[in-house]
Design an enzyme around this catalytic site. Structure first.
Site, PDB file in Angstrom:
ATOM      1  N   ASP A  95       0.815  -1.229   0.000  1.00 59.60           N
ATOM      2  CA  ASP A  95       0.000   0.000   0.000  1.00 59.60           C
ATOM      3  C   ASP A  95       0.839   1.266   0.000  1.00 59.60           C
ATOM      4  O   ASP A  95       0.448   2.279   0.585  1.00 59.60           O
ATOM      5  CB  ASP A  95      -0.956   0.020   1.212  1.00 59.60           C
ATOM      6  N   LYS A 101       2.104   2.683  -5.006  1.00 57.30           N
ATOM      7  CA  LYS A 101       2.918   2.364  -6.190  1.00 57.30           C
ATOM      8  C   LYS A 101       2.180   2.702  -7.480  1.00 57.30           C
ATOM      9  O   LYS A 101       2.794   3.101  -8.469  1.00 57.30           O
ATOM     10  CB  LYS A 101       3.271   0.863  -6.201  1.00 57.30           C
ATOM     11  N   GLY A 152      -4.188  -3.991  -4.427  1.00 56.76           N
ATOM     12  CA  GLY A 152      -5.110  -2.918  -4.807  1.00 56.76           C
ATOM     13  C   GLY A 152      -4.320  -1.689  -5.161  1.00 56.76           C
ATOM     14  O   GLY A 152      -3.600  -1.154  -4.324  1.00 56.76           O
ATOM     15  N   HIS A 153      -4.364  -1.290  -6.399  1.00 57.79           N
ATOM     16  CA  HIS A 153      -3.627  -0.101  -6.840  1.00 57.79           C
ATOM     17  C   HIS A 153      -4.617   0.992  -7.209  1.00 57.79           C
ATOM     18  O   HIS A 153      -5.507   0.775  -8.027  1.00 57.79           O
ATOM     19  CB  HIS A 153      -2.751  -0.429  -8.055  1.00 57.79           C
ATOM     20  N   GLN A 157       2.044  -5.600  -3.464  1.00 64.66           N
ATOM     21  CA  GLN A 157       2.399  -5.698  -2.040  1.00 64.66           C
ATOM     22  C   GLN A 157       3.758  -5.005  -1.787  1.00 64.66           C
ATOM     23  O   GLN A 157       4.170  -4.201  -2.602  1.00 64.66           O
ATOM     24  CB  GLN A 157       2.437  -7.164  -1.558  1.00 64.66           C
TER      25      GLN A 157
HETATM   26  P1  IMP Z   1      -2.673 -12.686   1.404  1.00 64.40           P
HETATM   27  O1  IMP Z   1      -1.748 -12.074   0.416  1.00 64.40           O
HETATM   28  O2  IMP Z   1      -4.124 -12.412   1.114  1.00 64.40           O
HETATM   29  O3  IMP Z   1      -2.385 -14.134   1.651  1.00 64.40           O
HETATM   30  O4  IMP Z   1      -2.416 -11.956   2.818  1.00 64.40           O
HETATM   31  C1  IMP Z   1      -1.180 -12.125   3.538  1.00 64.40           C
HETATM   32  C2  IMP Z   1      -0.774 -10.842   4.221  1.00 64.40           C
HETATM   33  O5  IMP Z   1      -0.387  -9.893   3.229  1.00 64.40           O
HETATM   34  C3  IMP Z   1      -1.882 -10.166   5.042  1.00 64.40           C
HETATM   35  O6  IMP Z   1      -1.303  -9.526   6.159  1.00 64.40           O
HETATM   36  C4  IMP Z   1      -2.434  -9.132   4.082  1.00 64.40           C
HETATM   37  O7  IMP Z   1      -3.038  -8.047   4.773  1.00 64.40           O
HETATM   38  C5  IMP Z   1      -1.162  -8.710   3.389  1.00 64.40           C
HETATM   39  N1  IMP Z   1      -1.412  -8.188   2.041  1.00 64.40           N
HETATM   40  C6  IMP Z   1      -1.720  -8.874   0.930  1.00 64.40           C
HETATM   41  N2  IMP Z   1      -1.870  -8.063  -0.116  1.00 64.40           N
HETATM   42  C7  IMP Z   1      -1.631  -6.829   0.335  1.00 64.40           C
HETATM   43  C8  IMP Z   1      -1.604  -5.548  -0.293  1.00 64.40           C
HETATM   44  O8  IMP Z   1      -1.809  -5.375  -1.498  1.00 64.40           O
HETATM   45  N3  IMP Z   1      -1.315  -4.503   0.522  1.00 64.40           N
HETATM   46  C9  IMP Z   1      -1.037  -4.658   1.848  1.00 64.40           C
HETATM   47  N4  IMP Z   1      -1.047  -5.824   2.458  1.00 64.40           N
HETATM   48  C10 IMP Z   1      -1.337  -6.902   1.714  1.00 64.40           C
END
Ligand code: IMP
Length: 435
Positions: free
Chosen positions: A13, A16, A40-41, A235
């Protein structure tokens, strides 16, 4: 000028999308190479706000070829919804989008498993986005139960779905025997219906057919042709499966180390890596975040920065800038320059803190710990800098920033050991200051 990459250096977040959008103008191809619809962008294009999850941020520039490479995990329903909503808003999506036939596909059983393993016997769950990301990557690595985009078009696709759904049914039924009712996912008591899933995914396959290609070869040809390629990380580096704050990470290589593996493009092709950081820290989900501020400061940052998840809408945990963590992730991701985002959010705070080291078990530590238990014990050692009161959202020249804002940026660059090239003071393309 060949490969450039945009990599988040915190826990995701970092905004980017805005920088990717700015740089797409100078590039011919934009590639997403890891993660999935957990990302999410937000991109503000021509005054309108768009939220992207799977589609590369280059989609708003008609000359750009967008590629979803093999390292991504793809939820076809999520992608088609995204395509439909963009098309409804006048964005052209046709041959400018390409999806790798090697990309692994997310199925309903992945969503179920994501839910189950987050909830069964966990004191501090990972707190995933529940998009089935981890379970799909598990099947990819396990191989026997994996289904890739290319498999959707196989003559025996139906048998494949029946086989995998059958195995998953047995696994889930075994597990639900050990769950109490609060752990049951709605609908799980009924078995997975292989026939219905097959029909649903056959429908998705037909709609996706024209986008599917061998993107690895396409990108290797593009490299040979000296095309300008932008790699869009999803991420942040601290969520990297191998080098992040394990187990509180995502299931892909979200740091710079993942670019080559996810896209198939050799790493020596990358000529510039831009590390994106917020002027402070945020984290969503579980796991330690040493500089988190569970107080008025954290709340103020959350409100001013609108720190709520793009995908899940969860409030983000907010805190001071952590230079120990970012120094580590900048080195890990091979960063050349930094882009500091959301500096405007800090306006009006009298004193700003930057974490320059941790105290762990009474010792001063300047490196980022590899073990989560050490990170949990880390007490930040802060350096205090004076803040600025002025609004800076209208500033477009670096020299016009308040002196204390410039001191803050300079100190971040010193502590990370990389120059700051871009400072962002708002979500619009115009609200960008080149240093
Ligand atoms: P997953 O990717 O859904 O398996 O989540 C694993 C961890 O990564 C969790 O703590 C999510 O909140 C975090 N996470 C996954 N995608 C994002 C993102 O795009 N931004 C911030 N945190 C993320």
């Amino acid at each position: 000028m060949p490969g450039t990459a945009i990599i988040g250096l915190q826990w995701g977040d970092e905004a980017k999308g805005k920088i990717v959008d700015l740089l797409t103008e100078q590039n011919e191809i934009v590639v997403r190479y890891q993660g999935g619809s957990n990302a999410g962008h937000t991109v503000v294009a021509n005054g309108a706000k768009f939220k992207l999850s799977l589609i590369p941020s280059g989609i708003f520039r008609p000359h750009v070829q967008c590629v979803i490479a093999g390292g991504v995990v793809l939820d076809p329903a999520a992608l088609l919804k995204e395509i439909d909503s963009l098309v409804a808003r006048g964005i052209n999506i046709g041959s400018n989008l390409m999806i790798s036939d090697r990309t692994h596909v997310i199925f309903p059983w992945h969503h179920i498993a994501d839910w189950m393993f987050n909830n069964i016997g966990n004191d501090e769950p990972i707190g995933t986005t529940m998009r089935g990301i981890g379970p799909c990557y598990e099947d990819k690595v396990g191989r026997s139960l994996a289904i890739r985009v290319g498999d959707l078009f196989r003559p025996d696709f139906k048998e494949l779905v029946e086989h995998v759904a059958g195995v998953k049914n047995r696994l889930f039924l075994g597990l639900t025997d050990h769950c109490d009712n609060t752990m049951r996912i709605p609908g799980l008591d009924a078995e997975l219906d292989a026939e219905a899933i097959y029909r649903q995914y056959l429908g998705y396959a037909e709609r996706l057919r024209s986008y599917v290609a061998d993107t690895t070869n396409y990108l290797l040809d593009a490299v040979d042709a000296d095309k300008r390629i932008l790699f869009e990380g999803a991420q942040g580096s601290l969520l990297d499966i191998d080098h992040g704050t394990f187990p509180y990470v995502t299931s892909s290589n979200s740091s710079g180390v993942g670019i080559s593996g996810g896209s198939g493009v050799p790493s020596h092709f990358l000529k510039k890596i831009i590390g994106i950081v917020k002027a402070y820290t945020t984290r969503v989900g579980g796991g330690p975040c040493p500089t988190e501020q569970n107080n008025d400061i954290g709340q103020r940052i959350r409100e001013r920065g609108n720190e709520f998840g793009t995908v899940t809408k969860r409030p983000r945990r907010c805190g001071w800038f952590d230079a120990v963590a970012v120094r580590y992730s900048a080195r890990l991701s091979g960063v050349d320059v930094l882009s500091v985002m959301l500096l405007d959010v800090l306006s009006g705070i009298d004193c700003l803190q930057i974490c320059t080291a941790y105290e762990i078990n009474g010792q001063r530590i300047e490196h980022f710990p590899s073990q989560i238990e050490y990170l949990r014990k880390a007490v930040p050692i802060y350096e205090t800098l004076s803040g600025w009161q002025e609004e800076i959202t209208g500033i477009t020249k670096y020299d016009d920033l308040p002196d204390n804002a410039k001191r803050y940026i300079k100190r971040i660059a010193e502590l990370i050991g990389k120059p700051v090239e871009i400072v962002s003071v708002g979500s619009d393309r115009q609200q960008t200051v080149f240093v």
